[in-house]
Design a protein around this motif. Sequence first.
Motif, PDB file in Angstrom:
ATOM      1  N   LYS A 163      24.507  50.473  36.885  1.00  0.00           N
ATOM      2  CA  LYS A 163      24.793  51.211  35.666  1.00  0.00           C
ATOM      3  C   LYS A 163      24.698  52.703  35.944  1.00  0.00           C
ATOM      4  O   LYS A 163      23.814  53.131  36.694  1.00  0.00           O
ATOM      5  CB  LYS A 163      23.828  50.817  34.542  1.00  0.00           C
ATOM      6  N   PRO A 164      25.610  53.504  35.385  1.00  0.00           N
ATOM      7  CA  PRO A 164      26.782  53.079  34.618  1.00  0.00           C
ATOM      8  C   PRO A 164      27.989  52.856  35.538  1.00  0.00           C
ATOM      9  O   PRO A 164      27.890  53.020  36.755  1.00  0.00           O
ATOM     10  CB  PRO A 164      27.019  54.289  33.710  1.00  0.00           C
ATOM     11  N   PHE A 165      29.138  52.507  34.968  1.00  0.00           N
ATOM     12  CA  PHE A 165      30.371  52.391  35.726  1.00  0.00           C
ATOM     13  C   PHE A 165      31.499  52.952  34.861  1.00  0.00           C
ATOM     14  O   PHE A 165      31.326  53.147  33.653  1.00  0.00           O
ATOM     15  CB  PHE A 165      30.658  50.925  36.073  1.00  0.00           C
ATOM     16  N   THR A 166      32.642  53.230  35.462  1.00  0.00           N
ATOM     17  CA  THR A 166      33.784  53.718  34.693  1.00  0.00           C
ATOM     18  C   THR A 166      34.795  52.584  34.529  1.00  0.00           C
ATOM     19  O   THR A 166      34.839  51.664  35.355  1.00  0.00           O
ATOM     20  CB  THR A 166      34.469  54.899  35.392  1.00  0.00           C
ATOM     21  N   PRO A 167      35.615  52.638  33.483  1.00  0.00           N
ATOM     22  CA  PRO A 167      36.644  51.600  33.316  1.00  0.00           C
ATOM     23  C   PRO A 167      37.543  51.476  34.537  1.00  0.00           C
ATOM     24  O   PRO A 167      37.939  50.364  34.911  1.00  0.00           O
ATOM     25  CB  PRO A 167      37.416  52.084  32.083  1.00  0.00           C
ATOM     26  N   ASP A 168      37.871  52.608  35.170  1.00  0.00           N
ATOM     27  CA  ASP A 168      38.729  52.554  36.353  1.00  0.00           C
ATOM     28  C   ASP A 168      38.039  51.833  37.506  1.00  0.00           C
ATOM     29  O   ASP A 168      38.680  51.086  38.249  1.00  0.00           O
ATOM     30  CB  ASP A 168      39.119  53.968  36.786  1.00  0.00           C
ATOM     31  N   ASP A 169      36.738  52.045  37.659  1.00  0.00           N
ATOM     32  CA  ASP A 169      35.978  51.339  38.695  1.00  0.00           C
ATOM     33  C   ASP A 169      36.032  49.841  38.469  1.00  0.00           C
ATOM     34  O   ASP A 169      36.243  49.057  39.402  1.00  0.00           O
ATOM     35  CB  ASP A 169      34.520  51.801  38.710  1.00  0.00           C
ATOM     36  N   ARG A 170      35.806  49.446  37.230  1.00  0.00           N
ATOM     37  CA  ARG A 170      35.778  48.014  36.889  1.00  0.00           C
ATOM     38  C   ARG A 170      37.161  47.386  37.089  1.00  0.00           C
ATOM     39  O   ARG A 170      37.277  46.283  37.633  1.00  0.00           O
ATOM     40  CB  ARG A 170      35.301  47.851  35.449  1.00  0.00           C
ATOM     41  N   ARG A 171      38.172  48.087  36.654  1.00  0.00           N
ATOM     42  CA  ARG A 171      39.538  47.571  36.801  1.00  0.00           C
ATOM     43  C   ARG A 171      39.906  47.429  38.278  1.00  0.00           C
ATOM     44  O   ARG A 171      40.479  46.412  38.698  1.00  0.00           O
ATOM     45  CB  ARG A 171      40.515  48.507  36.087  1.00  0.00           C
ATOM     46  N   SER A 172      39.561  48.434  39.065  1.00  0.00           N
ATOM     47  CA  SER A 172      39.864  48.393  40.492  1.00  0.00           C
ATOM     48  C   SER A 172      39.114  47.264  41.180  1.00  0.00           C
ATOM     49  O   SER A 172      39.674  46.555  42.029  1.00  0.00           O
ATOM     50  CB  SER A 172      39.486  49.738  41.133  1.00  0.00           C
ATOM     51  N   ARG A 173      37.846  47.060  40.811  1.00  0.00           N
ATOM     52  CA  ARG A 173      37.046  45.988  41.398  1.00  0.00           C
ATOM     53  C   ARG A 173      37.633  44.634  41.040  1.00  0.00           C
ATOM     54  O   ARG A 173      37.690  43.728  41.876  1.00  0.00           O
ATOM     55  CB  ARG A 173      35.599  46.083  40.925  1.00  0.00           C
ATOM     56  N   SER A 174      38.071  44.473  39.788  1.00  0.00           N
ATOM     57  CA  SER A 174      38.675  43.220  39.352  1.00  0.00           C
ATOM     58  C   SER A 174      39.939  42.918  40.147  1.00  0.00           C
ATOM     59  O   SER A 174      40.140  41.796  40.635  1.00  0.00           O
ATOM     60  CB  SER A 174      38.989  43.279  37.855  1.00  0.00           C
ATOM     61  N   GLU A 175      40.802  43.909  40.312  1.00  0.00           N
ATOM     62  CA  GLU A 175      42.051  43.713  41.049  1.00  0.00           C
ATOM     63  C   GLU A 175      41.767  43.352  42.511  1.00  0.00           C
ATOM     64  O   GLU A 175      42.414  42.457  43.071  1.00  0.00           O
ATOM     65  CB  GLU A 175      42.902  44.982  40.967  1.00  0.00           C
ATOM     66  N   HIS A 176      40.816  44.048  43.113  1.00  0.00           N
ATOM     67  CA  HIS A 176      40.446  43.751  44.504  1.00  0.00           C
ATOM     68  C   HIS A 176      39.909  42.336  44.637  1.00  0.00           C
ATOM     69  O   HIS A 176      40.287  41.575  45.540  1.00  0.00           O
ATOM     70  CB  HIS A 176      39.387  44.755  44.977  1.00  0.00           C
ATOM     71  N   ASN A 177      39.021  41.948  43.714  1.00  0.00           N
ATOM     72  CA  ASN A 177      38.403  40.624  43.789  1.00  0.00           C
ATOM     73  C   ASN A 177      39.419  39.512  43.575  1.00  0.00           C
ATOM     74  O   ASN A 177      39.360  38.470  44.237  1.00  0.00           O
ATOM     75  CB  ASN A 177      37.278  40.508  42.753  1.00  0.00           C
ATOM     76  N   ILE A 178      40.347  39.727  42.654  1.00  0.00           N
ATOM     77  CA  ILE A 178      41.368  38.708  42.398  1.00  0.00           C
ATOM     78  C   ILE A 178      42.219  38.490  43.642  1.00  0.00           C
ATOM     79  O   ILE A 178      42.572  37.345  43.981  1.00  0.00           O
ATOM     80  CB  ILE A 178      42.234  39.105  41.186  1.00  0.00           C
ATOM     81  N   GLN A 179      42.543  39.556  44.343  1.00  0.00           N
ATOM     82  CA  GLN A 179      43.306  39.413  45.580  1.00  0.00           C
ATOM     83  C   GLN A 179      42.531  38.593  46.603  1.00  0.00           C
ATOM     84  O   GLN A 179      43.076  37.705  47.278  1.00  0.00           O
ATOM     85  CB  GLN A 179      43.637  40.796  46.161  1.00  0.00           C
ATOM     86  N   LYS A 180      41.227  38.870  46.731  1.00  0.00           N
ATOM     87  CA  LYS A 180      40.384  38.118  47.647  1.00  0.00           C
ATOM     88  C   LYS A 180      40.276  36.649  47.240  1.00  0.00           C
ATOM     89  O   LYS A 180      40.263  35.747  48.087  1.00  0.00           O
ATOM     90  CB  LYS A 180      38.989  38.742  47.716  1.00  0.00           C
ATOM     91  N   ILE A 181      40.184  36.409  45.948  1.00  0.00           N
ATOM     92  CA  ILE A 181      40.097  35.038  45.434  1.00  0.00           C
ATOM     93  C   ILE A 181      41.373  34.268  45.769  1.00  0.00           C
ATOM     94  O   ILE A 181      41.321  33.101  46.183  1.00  0.00           O
ATOM     95  CB  ILE A 181      39.839  35.060  43.915  1.00  0.00           C
ATOM     96  N   ARG A 182      42.503  34.919  45.619  1.00  0.00           N
ATOM     97  CA  ARG A 182      43.777  34.277  45.962  1.00  0.00           C
ATOM     98  C   ARG A 182      43.844  33.981  47.455  1.00  0.00           C
ATOM     99  O   ARG A 182      44.284  32.902  47.863  1.00  0.00           O
ATOM    100  CB  ARG A 182      44.933  35.175  45.531  1.00  0.00           C
ATOM    101  N   GLU A 183      43.408  34.936  48.260  1.00  0.00           N
ATOM    102  CA  GLU A 183      43.438  34.743  49.716  1.00  0.00           C
ATOM    103  C   GLU A 183      42.543  33.580  50.138  1.00  0.00           C
ATOM    104  O   GLU A 183      42.839  32.907  51.134  1.00  0.00           O
ATOM    105  CB  GLU A 183      42.981  36.030  50.413  1.00  0.00           C
ATOM    106  N   ASN A 184      41.486  33.340  49.378  1.00  0.00           N
ATOM    107  CA  ASN A 184      40.543  32.270  49.721  1.00  0.00           C
ATOM    108  C   ASN A 184      40.873  30.934  49.053  1.00  0.00           C
ATOM    109  O   ASN A 184      40.109  29.982  49.176  1.00  0.00           O
ATOM    110  CB  ASN A 184      39.125  32.698  49.351  1.00  0.00           C
ATOM    111  N   GLY A 185      41.997  30.885  48.319  1.00  0.00           N
ATOM    112  CA  GLY A 185      42.461  29.611  47.778  1.00  0.00           C
ATOM    113  C   GLY A 185      41.830  29.171  46.479  1.00  0.00           C
ATOM    114  O   GLY A 185      41.747  27.964  46.212  1.00  0.00           O
ATOM    115  N   TYR A 186      41.414  30.143  45.626  1.00  0.00           N
ATOM    116  CA  TYR A 186      40.761  29.768  44.374  1.00  0.00           C
ATOM    117  C   TYR A 186      41.548  30.171  43.130  1.00  0.00           C
ATOM    118  O   TYR A 186      41.020  30.114  42.022  1.00  0.00           O
ATOM    119  CB  TYR A 186      39.352  30.373  44.309  1.00  0.00           C
ATOM    120  N   ASP A 187      42.800  30.585  43.298  1.00  0.00           N
ATOM    121  CA  ASP A 187      43.654  30.892  42.142  1.00  0.00           C
ATOM    122  C   ASP A 187      44.479  29.653  41.822  1.00  0.00           C
ATOM    123  O   ASP A 187      45.258  29.182  42.652  1.00  0.00           O
ATOM    124  CB  ASP A 187      44.559  32.074  42.450  1.00  0.00           C
ATOM    125  N   ILE A 188      44.320  29.127  40.616  1.00  0.00           N
ATOM    126  CA  ILE A 188      44.941  27.840  40.282  1.00  0.00           C
ATOM    127  C   ILE A 188      46.464  27.908  40.294  1.00  0.00           C
ATOM    128  O   ILE A 188      47.140  26.939  40.665  1.00  0.00           O
ATOM    129  CB  ILE A 188      44.409  27.326  38.913  1.00  0.00           C
TER     130      ILE A 188
END
Length: 203
Positions: A163-188
């Motif tokens: 704490k704290p974080f900025t909306p841009d930080d959170r959005r960027s982290r989400s996008e990065h994590n989703i890419q990693k999740i897809r690469e690891n085979g967890y996106d339905i």
Amino acid sequence: NAVDVERYQYSQIIREHYRRLGNIEDDTFVIGHVGLFNRQKNQMFLLELLNQISDQDNTVLMLIGAGEEQEKIASRAKAMGLEQRIRFLGERDDVPEWMQTMDVFAFPSVYEGHPLVLVEAQASGLPCIISDTVSQETDLSGNNIFISLGDMETWKSAVLLNKPFTPDDRRSRSEHNIQKIRENGYDIKTEGRKLKELYDTLL
């Protein structure tokens, strides 16, 4: 073992809307948790964690789920004087939206297999602080923090570090994590498409 990661992608609009629904102020820091209320999920630990940061008046604990120990947890929270700083949301079908309102995800399970809720939390861009009894294979983003349940001080420090974080930080982290999740085979959707292509080769 895959999830619809797009449902969990961070949205500042959803965050603001659901915070209004939950009567949560913009500057309130929310420690979130999703899971059945039972010994395995160890919500009692989260009460002690919240109590340890009682000097942070704008910090609340959000618990989503139901189970056999829910009343026990609620009674304990009242006895500790924490009831005003805890949100019991019960079972929900809008967990992805409520995850947007959280600032950090705490998961102090006594033992686990491969909980999909950690995949979901990472997709939403949440920093995940997890007991070291949980398999590190769940760290798809490369940023999860694993801590012993016997080290409350480190749990406290890890929570407050986010704490704290900025909306841009959170959005960027989400996008990065989703890419990693897809690469690891967890996106339905990605995995469903692969399965369809496999079936098509068999026709």
